[in-house]
Write a protein that holds these residues in place. Structure first.
Motif, short mmCIF file in Angstrom:
data_model
loop_
_atom_site.label_atom_id
_atom_site.label_comp_id
_atom_site.label_asym_id
_atom_site.label_seq_id
_atom_site.Cartn_x
_atom_site.Cartn_y
_atom_site.Cartn_z
N GLU A 34 23.97 -20.37 -0.33
CA GLU A 34 24.84 -20.77 0.78
C GLU A 34 25.46 -19.54 1.43
O GLU A 34 25.54 -19.45 2.66
CB GLU A 34 25.93 -21.72 0.30
CG GLU A 34 26.79 -22.20 1.44
CD GLU A 34 27.84 -23.20 1.00
OE1 GLU A 34 28.58 -23.68 1.88
OE2 GLU A 34 27.94 -23.50 -0.21
N ASP A 43 22.46 -23.16 9.52
CA ASP A 43 23.28 -24.35 9.36
C ASP A 43 23.10 -24.90 7.94
O ASP A 43 22.04 -25.43 7.61
CB ASP A 43 22.89 -25.40 10.38
CG ASP A 43 23.73 -26.65 10.30
OD1 ASP A 43 24.79 -26.62 9.67
OD2 ASP A 43 23.30 -27.67 10.88
N THR A 44 24.11 -24.76 7.11
CA THR A 44 24.01 -25.26 5.73
C THR A 44 24.44 -26.72 5.61
O THR A 44 24.11 -27.37 4.62
CB THR A 44 24.87 -24.41 4.78
OG1 THR A 44 26.22 -24.41 5.23
CG2 THR A 44 24.34 -23.00 4.70
N GLU A 45 25.15 -27.23 6.61
CA GLU A 45 25.61 -28.61 6.54
C GLU A 45 24.46 -29.60 6.66
O GLU A 45 24.39 -30.58 5.93
CB GLU A 45 26.63 -28.87 7.65
CG GLU A 45 27.98 -29.25 7.11
CD GLU A 45 28.96 -29.48 8.22
OE1 GLU A 45 28.87 -30.53 8.88
OE2 GLU A 45 29.81 -28.59 8.42
N ASN A 46 23.58 -29.36 7.60
CA ASN A 46 22.49 -30.31 7.84
C ASN A 46 21.29 -30.10 6.92
O ASN A 46 20.52 -31.03 6.71
CB ASN A 46 22.01 -30.22 9.29
CG ASN A 46 23.07 -30.72 10.26
OD1 ASN A 46 23.84 -31.61 9.94
ND2 ASN A 46 23.11 -30.12 11.42
N TYR A 47 21.11 -28.91 6.40
CA TYR A 47 19.91 -28.61 5.63
C TYR A 47 20.20 -28.26 4.18
O TYR A 47 19.32 -27.80 3.47
CB TYR A 47 19.13 -27.47 6.28
CG TYR A 47 18.82 -27.74 7.73
CD1 TYR A 47 18.06 -28.83 8.10
CD2 TYR A 47 19.31 -26.92 8.74
CE1 TYR A 47 17.77 -29.10 9.42
CE2 TYR A 47 19.04 -27.17 10.07
CZ TYR A 47 18.26 -28.26 10.40
OH TYR A 47 17.99 -28.53 11.71
N GLY A 48 21.40 -28.52 3.72
CA GLY A 48 21.76 -28.22 2.34
C GLY A 48 20.98 -29.02 1.32
O GLY A 48 20.70 -28.57 0.22
N TRP A 49 20.58 -30.23 1.69
CA TRP A 49 19.82 -31.06 0.76
C TRP A 49 18.45 -30.47 0.47
O TRP A 49 17.91 -30.65 -0.63
CB TRP A 49 19.71 -32.49 1.29
CG TRP A 49 18.99 -32.61 2.60
CD1 TRP A 49 19.53 -32.45 3.84
CD2 TRP A 49 17.61 -32.89 2.78
NE1 TRP A 49 18.55 -32.62 4.79
CE2 TRP A 49 17.37 -32.90 4.17
CE3 TRP A 49 16.55 -33.14 1.92
CZ2 TRP A 49 16.11 -33.15 4.70
CZ3 TRP A 49 15.31 -33.39 2.45
CH2 TRP A 49 15.10 -33.40 3.83
N SER A 104 16.66 -24.34 11.65
CA SER A 104 17.84 -23.96 12.42
C SER A 104 17.44 -23.17 13.66
O SER A 104 18.10 -23.25 14.69
CB SER A 104 18.84 -23.20 11.57
OG SER A 104 18.47 -21.87 11.41
#
Length: 108
Positions: A34, A43-49, A104
């Protein structure tokens, strides 16, 4: 202790060990990735999974090929993953780690 009781306790201890391995190694690796992604502007919010699944695959391969042989459980079924399966899982994990950067850039 009797044999079955001892095996049950060993199995329980191994399950606790697996949980700790996934949380500790996964947490450290997730935090590090992260940090790297944020520094790169990804963008870590949308692709963190995607990163979560990549870390899960990496730890799974590590456990099945190395860590399971140093634990408490000594029962049947302890064998390494086939080499081709390990390679496919590792390549998939690397792809999942790279995918957030690609997505991203494409979305921007």
């Amino acid at each position: 202790m009797k044999g079955k009781e001892r095996n049950g306790i060993r199995t329980l201890l191994e399950l606790v060990r697996i949980i700790f391995i996934f949380f500790i190694i996964g947490g450290i690796l997730g935090y590090f990735l992260e940090f790297v992604y944020v520094e790169m502007g990804i963008d870590t919010e949308n692709y963190g999974w995607l990163v979560f699944f990549a870390i899960f695959l990496l730890i799974f391969v590590l456990y099945r090929n190395k860590l399971q042989f140093s634990g408490w459980y000594k029962g049947v079924g302890r064998k390494k993953l086939p080499k081709i399966v390990s390679q496919i899982l590792l390549v998939s994990a690397v792809f999942l780690l790279i995918l957030p950067a690609i997505l991203s850039v494409l979305v921007k």
